[in-house]
Scaffold this active site. Structure first.
Site, mmCIF file in Angstrom:
data_model
loop_
_atom_site.group_PDB
_atom_site.id
_atom_site.type_symbol
_atom_site.label_atom_id
_atom_site.label_comp_id
_atom_site.label_asym_id
_atom_site.label_seq_id
_atom_site.Cartn_x
_atom_site.Cartn_y
_atom_site.Cartn_z
ATOM 1 N N TYR A 1 -5.202 28.183 11.122
ATOM 2 C CA TYR A 1 -4.637 26.843 11.024
ATOM 3 C C TYR A 1 -4.837 26.060 12.323
ATOM 4 O O TYR A 1 -5.391 24.966 12.366
ATOM 5 C CB TYR A 1 -3.133 26.904 10.698
ATOM 6 C CG TYR A 1 -2.452 25.578 10.901
ATOM 7 C CD1 TYR A 1 -2.596 24.571 9.954
ATOM 8 C CD2 TYR A 1 -1.714 25.314 12.052
ATOM 9 C CE1 TYR A 1 -2.019 23.326 10.163
ATOM 10 C CE2 TYR A 1 -1.137 24.079 12.262
ATOM 11 C CZ TYR A 1 -1.290 23.090 11.314
ATOM 12 O OH TYR A 1 -0.732 21.855 11.527
ATOM 13 N N HIS B 1 -0.123 20.659 23.481
ATOM 14 C CA HIS B 1 -1.135 19.846 22.793
ATOM 15 C C HIS B 1 -2.207 19.434 23.788
ATOM 16 O O HIS B 1 -1.993 18.520 24.578
ATOM 17 C CB HIS B 1 -0.506 18.593 22.185
ATOM 18 C CG HIS B 1 0.403 18.881 21.041
ATOM 19 N ND1 HIS B 1 1.745 19.060 21.206
ATOM 20 C CD2 HIS B 1 0.152 19.020 19.716
ATOM 21 C CE1 HIS B 1 2.293 19.307 20.026
ATOM 22 N NE2 HIS B 1 1.355 19.294 19.108
#
Ligand code: B12
Ligand SMILES: Nc1nc2c(ncn2[C@@H]2O[C@H](COP(=O)(O)OP(=O)(O)OP(=O)(O)O)[C@@H](O)[C@H]2O)c(=O)[nH]1
Lengths: 666, 326
Positions: A171, A543
């Site tokens: 994922y 991130h």
């Protein structure tokens, strides 16, 4: 045909990835979700919990309870599952570096609930290798990390047989730009690395090894190209079956089945015209449900406002309802596999398998997945793919409706409310959590805690399975930070390769690129030295995509780029900027803690006499916050809708020019 | 524009903002900045008669672990109370002139330590060599730190450049790679003062490389008086780092005891200035000054400071050029 005569397949598990503020608030949310027909729990932990810090650690500032629930000790875990009997629940925990610890807490809470712990059902994500590549919540170097993963697997296979000890994840690789082929190759290579490690650890007798293979599950992505994605999942099934049989000699077909859960693609969900995300999410869900032989076991969907900020309960309900409509209203579950025998599908599957096998061979040549991660190879390949994707979006070769085509739009009522359409976590939650943690610490028997930690240390050093001593720590009232700190001392910490050292994107860029290069060159000449940027990732936010892409683009445009990867302290960033003599600091923050982090960095800059350095920021920054940041001296704020990176670079040049008293360039 | 004397004084007081500004100034190619930079260097040099600091060059093939070893050395030096400056030189991208300066990543030490200062540089030199800014920057660093390390991917021109600039050079070899040995034998590799095989945690392959390097090397350095130690270390396991630090400071001691340090530094500086003159005026210009040897002599025996001398030679050539053009 009337519905009751038709035999329908049982629907997949429907989950919503959630958790925020505190264990108590999250518990209420879970019970509400269950009452709405959700059939399993998917726990989102906050970043301090995921990276092994207590809520009152300096690095946790601004992050406590923000993107998930803070779990500091057994008391928190107990509150999280208050009135949720653990023997009847199937709980998925997105937890990696600290997975043994959170499982230990879960077991200890089950004990307190009087539940037979061998009956527990659920999943610990427990795939640290992809943390180095994408997700970012790793702590220790790869060697010790693989060992902890292995310990958890060995423990549950013997003691909690229905537990899924690891979810090998592809994922997150797609979320970092991976192509379907790369997803296949890297996830399967990861599974090989983990299974080989379990085998070589000698913790499981050879005759029981098939049970280990049978417990491995996967966590997969499904992007918008849903036909190809269906084929990818069929390819996964075929390749896993073959691998289990040939490499690990698993004879029972059931133990070779490719079991997977899904979260559909979120990278492609947009900030502009966010309502379009609904159709994207539904189409992506088709990829993992249409083909019965490659259907997901569990699905969680993002919400329409994914690129705006955290979802509110109503947004999550909408996502859950998408699943329910598909499962209950449509006829999908009445049929066998729709694609078996289709030559078109089979050809595509073959193509994907061939590509993945070739890439897996390259990984094997390098000594396996761990080595290929340590050398930076895999991360570079991902950054390359993502760079290609970004370039295609910029050039328009990859159409994204509402972003690079059909941009005209009427005012959206969805974002018109006073909350701008997202959830805001109350800042008071952090203070409350810290106070509660400190009270908990004060109420413990310090000697018992110290003894439990000593046992943990001994196990870490000796190589004994880490689970029993971790469970003892959980019972003793050890905190998340204490558990992690002992292991940090024994194993050390790691910084993963950034992958941005890829070959240059292109010799001759587009016209827009050439124009930017000329501006950079001109300004460098006028200022006497090459323009330097520091790209900083402060705090616990993992991130990295945006920072990486800005770094790669910046180098391409002619800047000298200082980028040291994720999870740096404000003081580190301020000092690095000064030492490196950069012209500008560009921060990238997506976790939501931008206000606190910018404040901290400005304070650090002032402390070292570098306040004059211009500061810009990019990431998930709600408009109100953007205004606030600009009022506090931040020179520019960029968000996901700013896909034109040449324009971003041109803005940066002008900020530097302005800062140095030069005329701005048109 | 900064004032050179204020800046020099602040650098000597080890003020970090001043140090950063001084390094920026040395990187600045505008002619008015060049003047200020020369003045700054002159001021600092005047104060360097005490031969302060130890300038170490660390080279080796890509990925050998130079940055990791530097990080490990930094913590040893810090424990010994030494203040450390690092110049990390990264290869730059030829197309756009952009560069990624990634070496800091592996050098991350305690981030609040005022005793460590790392500046990265894109390697913008010609023919793959070091860029002209590196050496003057190392001078500024020496004024403020006890140990200054220049770290770069080496072998070939860059490695030679480092060797001609530092008091001590250290070559980091990669286990299992025969290249270093071939280079040594073929004389392509300037013989370092200290040779270290990193990643000894890799076991047999590291030991093999260690023994091969040991035999490929004549041991005695052309410097005389110095036996080249061939060491093993592991940056990640933390082994052999103290010994490496010891070997580096042993070489420094030999230089100081034999009173070679200042002489060596002057010689290197002269060579560096010659190179700058060559870059600016070509071999033709050097010819007009009486040839390389003559220039080196003038630089070495100058009563003026090196930088004043350099400036004088430049002006001489510039004046001459003006005349021929008019
Ligand atoms: C991809 C993604 C991930 C990937 C990250 C992979 C990686 N290595 O980067 C994965 C799957 C690992 C991930 C994980 C998580 N995620 Co996430 N993720 C996203 C997602 C879908 C896209 C972000 C992205 O990469 N976009 C592509 C890049 C190129 O765009 P960008 O970063 O926005 O950058 C652009 C501009 O913003 C700007 N920019 C950005 N930075 C900078 C810096 C400078 C200097 C400049 C000039 C410009 C600039 O320029 C770029 C070019 O357009 C967003 C939602 C969304 N669609 O935006 C959620 C999102 C950011 N994630 C979120 C969360 C909560 C998480 C988790 C924390 C969940 C959890 N509880 O565990 C985890 C943990 C991650 C961690 N360790 O911190 C939340 C954050 C919520 C908030 N801020 O309030 C979001 C918003 C989703 C949501 N709505 O809940 N995630
Ligand atoms: N096994 C092992 N690996 C090491 C050791 N030192 C460094 N490495 C690894 O080797 C790789 C390169 O390390 P760096 O320190 O970046 O090497 P470098 O020589 O500075 O590399 P460049 O700057 O690219 O030339 C990294 O993956 C390190 O983790 C060591 O002692 N043992």
């Amino acid at each position: 045909m009337s519905q009751d005569t038709v035999k329908r397949d049982r629907p997949w598990l429907m989950r919503t990835y959630s958790g925020h503020s505190s264990a108590k608030a999250s518990n209420e949310l879970y019970r509400m979700n269950l009452s709405k027909g959700q059939t399993g729990l998917s726990v989102a932990f906050d970043l301090p919990t995921q990276t092994g810090y207590d809520s009152d650690h300096p690095l946790a500032r601004g992050e406590v309870g923000k993107v998930g629930v803070p779990i500091g000790h057994i008391g928190d875990m107990e509150a999280l599952f208050h009135d949720i009997p653990l023997d009847q629940m199937n709980t998925s925990m997105t937890i990696n570096a600290t997975a043994p610890w959170l499982l230990a807490l879960y077991v200890a809470v089950a004990e307190r609930q009087g539940v037979d712990t061998s009956k527990l059902q659920g999943t610990t994500q427990n795939d640290v290798l992809k943390e180095y590549l994408s997700r970012g919540t790793y702590i220790f170097p790869p060697g010790p990390s693989v060992r902890l993963t292995t310990d958890l697997i060995a423990y549950t296979v013997e003691n909690i047989p229905s537990w899924n000890p690891t979810n090998v994840c592809s994922y997150h690789l797609q979320e970092a730009g991976a192509t379907p082929t790369q997803e296949l190759a890297y996830a399967l290579s990861t599974a090989i690395a983990i299974l080989d490690a379990v085998r070589d650890s000698g913790q499981i007798p050879a005759e029981r090894f098939a049970a280990v293979v049978g417990r491995i599950s996967f966590f997969v992505n499904a992007g918008i190209r849903f036909v190809e994605e269906t084929c990818k999942l069929r390819a996964f099934g075929a390749m896993w079956n073959q691998l289990a049989e040939q490499r690990y000699g698993v004879s029972d077909e059931k133990q070779r089945r490719f079991r997977y859960g899904v979260q559909v693609n979120s990278l492609g969900l947009t900030e502009s015209q966010p309502e379009n995300n609904v159709q994207r999410i539904v189409l992506e869900m088709l990829a993992v449900t249409l083909s019965k032989n490659a259907r997901a076991r569990a699905i969680q969907l993002p919400a329409w406002n994914e690129a705006l900020g955290l979802p509110r309960p109503w947004d999550q309900q909408w996502a859950l309802r998408m699943q329910q409509v598909l499962a209950l209203e449509t006829d999908l579950l009445e049929y066998g596999d729709l694609f078996d025998g289709s030559p078109v599908i089979e050809a595509k599957v073959r193509e994907l398998v061939a590509g993945a096998e070739a890439e897996m061979a390259r990984i094997e040549e390098q000594g396996g997945m761990v080595q290929a991660i340590e050398s930076g190879y895999v991360k570079r390949e991902l950054v390359k793919s993502h760079t290609r994707r970004m370039r295609d979006i910029e050039s328009g070769d990859l159409s994204i409706v509402g972003v690079n085509c059909y941009r005209e739009t009427a005012e959206s009522p969805l974002t018109a409310g006073t909350d701008s359409g997202i959830m805001k976590v109350d800042v008071q939650a952090e203070r409350d959590q810290i106070a509660a943690l400190q009270a908990f610490r004060a109420g413990r028997d310090a000697a018992v805690v110290a003894a439990a930690l000593e046992e943990l240390r001994a196990a870490a050093v000796s190589g004994a399975n880490i689970m029993p001593s971790s469970i003892a720590c959980a019972r003793a009232g050890v905190t998340t930070g204490e558990w992690s700190e002992v292991l940090r001392e024994v194993f050390g910490e790691y910084r993963a390769p950034t992958g941005i050292d890829i070959a240059m994107a292109g010799q001759s860029g587009s016209d827009a690129m050439d124009e930017v290069r000329a501006k950079v060159r001109q300004t460098s000449q006028e200022l006497g030295r090459p323009l330097r940027l520091l790209i900083g990732k402060p705090g616990l936010d993992g991130h990295s995509n945006g920072a990486e892409q800005i770094a790669v683009k910046g180098r391409d445009a002619g800047f000298e780029i200082v980028y040291e990867g994720i999870r740096l302290t404000p003081s580190h960033i301020a000092r690095a900027a000064q030492e490196e003599g950069v012209h500008l600091i560009g921060l990238s923050v997506l976790s939501g803690s931008h206000l606190e982090l910018v404040e901290d960095i400005q304070a650090e800059l002032a402390k070292i006499g570098a306040s004059e350095l211009p500061l810009i920021i990019g990431g998930i920054i709600p408009e109100d916050d953007a205004r606030q940041l600009q009022a506090h001296g931040v020179q520019a704020v960029f968000t996901p809708k700013d896909v034109d990176m040449n324009a971003i670079m041109a803005t940066i040049v002008n900020i530097i020019r302005r800062d140095n008293g030069l005329q701005e360039l048109a | 524009m900064p004032d050179p004397s204020g800046l020099a004084a602040a650098v000597r007081r080890r003020e970090r903002p001043a140090l950063a500004r001084a390094l920026n100034l040395l990187d600045d190619r505008r002619s008015e900045s060049r003047q200020l930079a020369a003045e700054l260097l002159r001021l600092l040099e005047a104060d360097m008669a005490d031969e302060h600091g130890h300038l170490i060059g660390m080279t080796g093939p890509p990925g050998a672990g130079k940055s990791s070893l530097t990080a490990a050395l930094i913590s040893v030096w810090r424990k010994r109370g030494l203040r450390v400056g690092v110049l990390a030189v990264d290869p730059s991208s030829p197309v756009s002139g952009g560069a990624l300066l990634g070496d800091r990543l592996r050098m991350k030490t305690s981030s609040d330590d005022d005793g460590v200062f790392i500046r990265s540089l894109a390697c913008r030199g010609e023919f793959g060599g070091l860029s002209a800014e590196v050496w003057p920057m190392s001078l500024v660093m020496l004024a403020a730190f006890d140990v200054v390390m220049i770290e770069t991917v080496g072998v070939g021109q860059r490695e030679i450049d480092v060797a001609r600039m530092c008091d001590t050079t250290c070559f980091v070899a990669q286990p299992g790679s025969g290249d270093s040995i071939q280079f040594l034998k073929a004389g392509i590799l300037e013989v370092p003062h200290v040779l270290v095989v990193n990643k000894e945690d890799m076991g047999a392959v590291a030991r093999r490389t260690l023994s091969e390097l040991g035999t490929a090397l004549g041991r005695a350095h052309t410097d005389g008086n110095w036996e080249v130690p061939v060491l093993a270390a592991s940056a990640t396991a933390g082994s052999g780092i103290e010994a490496l630090a010891d070997a580096l400071s042993a070489h420094e001691k030999v230089l100081r005891d034999s009173k070679c340090l200042l002489q060596r530094r002057r010689q290197y500086r002269a060579q560096w200035l010659l190179k700058r003159l060559q870059e600016e005026f070509g071999s033709h210009g050097i010819g007009r000054l009486g040839g390389e040897q003559r220039v080196l002599e003038r630089l070495a025996t100058a009563t003026l400071s090196l930088f004043e001398q350099h400036q004088a030679l430049r002006e001489h050539l510039l004046g001459a050029a003006d005349k021929t053009h008019s």
